[in-house]
Design a protein around this motif. Structure first.
Motif, PDB file in Angstrom:
ATOM      1  N   LYS A   1      14.388 -30.713   7.851  1.00  0.00           N
ATOM      2  CA  LYS A   1      13.613 -30.972   8.783  1.00  0.00           C
ATOM      3  C   LYS A   1      12.845 -30.036   9.119  1.00  0.00           C
ATOM      4  O   LYS A   1      13.316 -28.815   8.755  1.00  0.00           O
ATOM      5  CB  LYS A   1      15.279 -30.908  10.076  1.00  0.00           C
ATOM      6  N   THR A   2      12.024 -29.937  10.525  1.00  0.00           N
ATOM      7  CA  THR A   2      11.264 -29.270  10.412  1.00  0.00           C
ATOM      8  C   THR A   2      10.666 -29.698  10.975  1.00  0.00           C
ATOM      9  O   THR A   2       9.943 -30.701  11.732  1.00  0.00           O
ATOM     10  CB  THR A   2       9.979 -28.907   9.434  1.00  0.00           C
ATOM     11  N   GLU A   3      10.184 -28.562  12.707  1.00  0.00           N
ATOM     12  CA  GLU A   3       9.289 -28.308  13.682  1.00  0.00           C
ATOM     13  C   GLU A   3       8.364 -27.379  13.584  1.00  0.00           C
ATOM     14  O   GLU A   3       9.160 -26.257  13.622  1.00  0.00           O
ATOM     15  CB  GLU A   3       9.833 -28.822  14.940  1.00  0.00           C
ATOM     16  N   LEU A   4       7.479 -28.010  14.799  1.00  0.00           N
ATOM     17  CA  LEU A   4       6.349 -26.770  14.507  1.00  0.00           C
ATOM     18  C   LEU A   4       5.537 -26.821  15.951  1.00  0.00           C
ATOM     19  O   LEU A   4       4.982 -27.924  16.056  1.00  0.00           O
ATOM     20  CB  LEU A   4       4.732 -26.791  13.647  1.00  0.00           C
ATOM     21  N   SER A   5       5.336 -25.646  16.817  1.00  0.00           N
ATOM     22  CA  SER A   5       5.661 -25.660  17.949  1.00  0.00           C
ATOM     23  C   SER A   5       4.423 -25.031  18.180  1.00  0.00           C
ATOM     24  O   SER A   5       3.942 -23.395  18.291  1.00  0.00           O
ATOM     25  CB  SER A   5       6.330 -25.684  18.971  1.00  0.00           C
ATOM     26  N   ALA A   6       3.334 -25.186  19.336  1.00  0.00           N
ATOM     27  CA  ALA A   6       2.484 -24.373  20.267  1.00  0.00           C
ATOM     28  C   ALA A   6       2.382 -24.234  21.657  1.00  0.00           C
ATOM     29  O   ALA A   6       2.262 -25.205  22.218  1.00  0.00           O
ATOM     30  CB  ALA A   6       1.330 -24.292  19.218  1.00  0.00           C
ATOM     31  N   TYR A   7       2.543 -23.266  21.843  1.00  0.00           N
ATOM     32  CA  TYR A   7       2.734 -23.025  23.518  1.00  0.00           C
ATOM     33  C   TYR A   7       1.181 -22.115  24.141  1.00  0.00           C
ATOM     34  O   TYR A   7       0.976 -21.078  23.667  1.00  0.00           O
ATOM     35  CB  TYR A   7       3.731 -22.383  24.228  1.00  0.00           C
TER      36      TYR A   7
ATOM     37  N   THR B   1       0.764 -22.953  34.097  1.00  0.00           N
ATOM     38  CA  THR B   1       0.384 -23.412  34.013  1.00  0.00           C
ATOM     39  C   THR B   1       0.456 -23.674  31.877  1.00  0.00           C
ATOM     40  O   THR B   1       0.236 -22.492  31.355  1.00  0.00           O
ATOM     41  CB  THR B   1      -1.003 -24.031  33.631  1.00  0.00           C
ATOM     42  N   ASP B   2       0.833 -24.740  31.398  1.00  0.00           N
ATOM     43  CA  ASP B   2       1.861 -25.120  29.975  1.00  0.00           C
ATOM     44  C   ASP B   2       1.070 -26.342  29.005  1.00  0.00           C
ATOM     45  O   ASP B   2       1.134 -27.143  29.897  1.00  0.00           O
ATOM     46  CB  ASP B   2       3.154 -24.602  29.732  1.00  0.00           C
ATOM     47  N   ILE B   3       1.261 -26.092  28.598  1.00  0.00           N
ATOM     48  CA  ILE B   3       0.110 -27.102  27.747  1.00  0.00           C
ATOM     49  C   ILE B   3       0.724 -26.445  26.407  1.00  0.00           C
ATOM     50  O   ILE B   3       0.496 -25.727  25.409  1.00  0.00           O
ATOM     51  CB  ILE B   3      -1.081 -26.882  27.252  1.00  0.00           C
ATOM     52  N   ILE B   4       1.926 -27.300  25.653  1.00  0.00           N
ATOM     53  CA  ILE B   4       2.530 -27.642  24.434  1.00  0.00           C
ATOM     54  C   ILE B   4       2.399 -28.319  23.798  1.00  0.00           C
ATOM     55  O   ILE B   4       1.770 -29.840  23.688  1.00  0.00           O
ATOM     56  CB  ILE B   4       3.540 -27.898  24.494  1.00  0.00           C
ATOM     57  N   ALA B   5       1.987 -27.642  22.470  1.00  0.00           N
ATOM     58  CA  ALA B   5       1.646 -29.126  21.295  1.00  0.00           C
ATOM     59  C   ALA B   5       2.995 -29.470  19.812  1.00  0.00           C
ATOM     60  O   ALA B   5       2.982 -27.835  19.898  1.00  0.00           O
ATOM     61  CB  ALA B   5       0.681 -28.975  20.277  1.00  0.00           C
ATOM     62  N   THR B   6       3.473 -30.254  19.864  1.00  0.00           N
ATOM     63  CA  THR B   6       4.524 -30.250  19.205  1.00  0.00           C
ATOM     64  C   THR B   6       5.109 -31.257  17.465  1.00  0.00           C
ATOM     65  O   THR B   6       4.233 -32.441  18.430  1.00  0.00           O
ATOM     66  CB  THR B   6       6.351 -30.005  19.258  1.00  0.00           C
TER      67      THR B   6
END
Length: 817
Positions: free
Chosen positions: A321-327, A334-339
């Protein structure tokens, strides 16, 4: 479609005025130790947060005067007025031990932060600290909650059910992770072990008991499990965790996990997680019953089915399993979150027709979220792929067909063994989008939104009515919802909510919810009415199993006598519930609910409906692969009848001191139906009885736990009792001997073969003990131990699965700044 996508981008581009004021601080006990997971709640604005690992918190608030309430289990509530001015405001809070059980902050009940006592839903919550302190699978912590039927179908496949109607193929409980549906596209099943999230990145698990379809849509029917992951700005650092264990059969269990989170600047933060787990399943081979024939086609010994072990069974379990996120925060508030997330899983999964060998099943998703104080919008894309998964039962039968026909082992075990439809290929995709607005207008709170979904299912003709890799089954649906609460004063609050869903196959459904809540000094009462729907899955609508013997029912069937089998529609539940949450005394906290559900147009398990001439307007000879053999004989899914279910759940937590607590929970469940209503006669045997509804739930169960949480040492012991109960799910049977009754045309006899499976007797009927403890060696290193079924009690929790023996694991966790 174009209008919806345009609207979403407009939402994404609309940025409200940034907050120019905020509150920060640290919550500690009277000895100066940080309290991780303490609740910081603004009573006036009905917003809040929890403290991070170091006890720190932050709240974006407009300028003004507020009442702030800070609480933590085992400590007095600290309540005070604060005035927020421009810029940063700092308030450090010290809590004194000894009297209150505090409050938990949740988001699942109303899709906004609220105290659990103020939620209109029955919710249980598992905190980050509980998950961090537990050395095993965090799903085990769900077994300790009231109202939940929990099953261990082996090392890899824990599962849960709520308020009845369980099966080996249960899609009536919705799974959500960070506002993202975590369900398989074609079958609607919760992803469960296939999920990409690791335990070290889990901030909270919230489970809703009962329907909550107004906010979450179809299949938030019996219940919802919502997993919330950690924000890298709140939980910074590097976490390294490793497990080693063994089950009662002596088979090993190993797991390694990594989480990295870093706040790069005021605007940017990132996190990355990874896991590799390897284990060997309990020693168990299910029986496959085969009517053997010799080379001349004559039946075997006395024409009786013989039992054979599952062919080429692979007990290996592997998860990657793996996950990567940028906030990204372009401005405060205000937040923009890419995962991105990916998993690859191999394990054994029980079904209602034997076990599936899950082989390299890959789940991937890409999610983009946009958050401001009053707006939330997201779009995400999910894929599901497997090339080599197969039904062990059917492959075993096909292998012996080849042997009986004179093939060699090499010939029968190769491609031939998959020729009757044992292999499942999946190459499905799903698009989702959502936009939501939430605000407070005086005494009125509003949450409103729209959700859109496009399923694109593809099995390359292996288990759906598609033909090849380019032939997708496309189904779209759109839904809108509004959720309003109004403060009447005097502690009274009313709720009104509604949802409208439109699906291109089963049409439009209106789903309402109403409630009234009354706050008292130490808790709150609630009375609610809600509706939910269980929707047919793509498999229910377009399935094509075993050369067309089982077909989906999206268009209905015409039988040889001219009668019609109506196309499958949604199942509806009307749920009435009353409950109380709060302190009965300074040290005693309780959560009690009672409910009554009316289930109509029940979604049936697969059933033989007869010989059909047409599926919709298409002749059966054109739709049924094995028409030359079956001549239109078909099994499918239908709606039928009405059944009423009712019960109660209660839990008590008593704090002996801030370090020692005891919790007890008990659940009761039962059901009734009209024996004179012929629409309830699902199996068409002329008699309406319990075998028509297959409720599959214990009537009584309870749990009792003792917990210790000191500065360095922590631990708990938990006991669980489940009353014995009978269980039926398609080919699967687990029942006591029932003289005079038959299931699938055969007498019900305990410890004897029953058609294509073996009846080992009822499920449940056990009392088990779980133990976990650990020691914080330093701020960096924690060592812990967990034992599931500590005394290796002999028990069976699920069909088509091994008896659950003991599982013992140790864990080392390293936390680096």
């Amino acid at each position: 479609m174009k209008f919806l996508i345009t609207s979403i981008f407009i939402f994404l581009g609309f940025i409200v005025k940034a907050q120019d004021s905020y509150l920060t601080g640290k919550v500690t006990d009277n000895e100066g130790a940080a309290l991780s997971g303490a609740t910081v709640y603004v009573l006036d604005g009905k917003t809040g947060t929890t403290t991070d690992l170091d006890g720190n918190y932050r709240l974006d608030l407009e300028q003004g005067t507020y009442t702030l309430e800070v609480s933590y289990v085992g400590y007095e509530v600290n309540s005070q007025q604060i005035t927020i001015s421009a810029g940063e405001n700092v308030l450090n809070v010290t809590l004194n031990p000894g009297v209150s059980l505090g409050e938990v902050l949740i988001v699942s009940g109303s899709k906004k932060a609220e105290k659990i006592t103020e939620s209109p839903s029955t919710v249980v919550a598992i905190s980050a600290k509980q998950i961090e302190d537990y050395a095993g699978n965090p799903a085990e912590l769900i077994s300790r909650q009231k109202g939940i039927d929990y099953f261990r179908a082996g090392i890899a496949t824990p599962a849960f059910n709520i308020r009845g109607f369980n099966s080996n193929f249960n899609s009536k409980n919705l799974q959500v992770v960070d506002d993202r549906l975590s369900t398989l596209i074609a079958t609607g099943l919760p992803m469960g072990p296939l999920t990409t999230t690791i335990k070290e990145d889990t901030e909270q698990i919230e489970v809703i008991l009962g329907p909550n379809a107004t906010l979450y849509g179809p299949n938030a029917h019996n219940g919802l499990i919502n997993t919330i992951t950690k924000d890298p700005r709140k939980y910074e650092g590097t976490t390294i965790a490793a497990n080693a264990g063994v089950n009662s059969d002596g088979n090993g269990y190993y797991s390694g996990r990594l989480r990295f989170a870093k706040k790069l600047s005021d605007k940017w933060a990132v996190k990355a997680t990874g896991e590799y787990t390897k284990a060997t399943e309990y020693k168990y081979a299910d029986s496959v019953y085969i009517d053997r024939k010799d080379a001349n086609g004559n039946p075997g010994v006395d024409g009786v089915k013989e039992a054979y072990e599952e062919f080429e069974l692979d007990n290996d379990v592997r998860f990657l399993k793996t996950e990567l996120s940028a906030y990204f925060s372009p401005k405060k508030g205000t937040d923009i979150i890419a995962t991105y997330g990916h998993s690859n899983s191999t394990y054994l999964a029980p079904t209602n027709v034997g076990r599936n060998q899950i082989v390299d099943w890959r789940i991937s998703f890409m999610q983009l979220r946009y958050k401001t104080k009053n707006f939330f919008a997201q779009a995400y894309y999910t894929t599901s792929k497997t090339d080599d998964t197969y039904a062990i039962d059917e492959r075993t039968k096909q292998y012996y067909r080849g042997i009986d026909a004179g093939l060699s082992h090499e010939e029968a075990s190769g491609d031939f063994s998959y020729a009757s439809g044992a292999k499942f290929i999946d190459d499905s995709r799903r698009w989702n989008a959502e936009a939501q607005y939430y605000n407070t207008f005086g005494k009125l709170d509003l949450v409103a939104g729209v959700q859109w979904q496009l399923d694109k299912a593809n099995s390359q003709g292996t288990y759906l009515l598609d033909e090849d890799e380019d032939d997708f089954i496309n189904l779209s649906q759109i839904g809108g919802y509004a959720h309003l609460t109004y403060d009447l004063g005097g502690g009274f609050e009313i709720l009104g909510a509604a949802r409208i869903d439109n699906h291109e196959i089963y049409g439009t459904n209106f789903i309402p919810k109403f409630g009234i809540m009354k706050e008292v000094n130490s808790g709150a009462f609630r009375l609610t009415y809600g509706q939910g729907i269980a929707a047919p899955t793509i498999l229910n609508l377009y399935g094509n199993l075993f050369s067309g013997l089982i077909l989906g029912n999206s268009d209905g069937f015409t039988l040889t006598d001219g009668s019609k089998v109506e196309s499958q529609n949604v199942e509806k539940v009307n749920s009435f519930e009353v409950g109380y949450r709060g302190n009965l005394s300074k040290k005693l906290y309780t959560d009690i609910n009672a409910y009554y559900n009316i289930n109509k147009d029940f979604l049936s398990p697969v059933t033989v409906v007869g010989v059909a001439t047409q599926r919709g307007d298409t002749p059966m000879s054109e739709v049924q692969d094995g028409y030359a053999f079956y001549n239109g004989l078909v099994a499918t899914y239908i709606n039928f009848g009405e059944v009423h279910t009712y019960g109660a759940d209660l839990s008590f937590t008593y704090n002996f001191s801030p370090k020692v607590s005891m919790n007890f929970n008990y659940s009761y469940f039962d059901y009734s139906f009209d024996e004179d209503d012929e629409n309830n006669d699902f199996n068409n045997d002329g008699e309406v009885n319990f075998l028509d509804f297959l409720v599959n739930a214990p009537k009584n169960k309870f749990g009792l736990g003792l917990n210790y949480n000191g500065g360095k040492f922590f631990g708990s012991v938990f006991s669980r009792w489940v009353e014995e109960y009978n269980y039926f799910s398609s080919f699967q049977i687990a029942s006591e001997t029932l003289p005079g009754y038959s299931y699938r045309g055969l007498p019900i006899i305990e410890n004897a073969p029953s058609g294509d499976s073996y009846n080992y007797g009822p499920l449940g009927g056990f009392l088990t003990f779980d133990l976990n403890f650990g020691y914080h060696v330093s701020d960096t290193l924690t060592l812990s131990f967990a034992a599931v079924n500590l005394f290796n009690t002999e028990m069976r929790e699920f069909t088509a699965a091994p008896p659950t023996g003991g599982l013992y694991t140790i864990q080392a966790t390293i936390q680096l700044d």
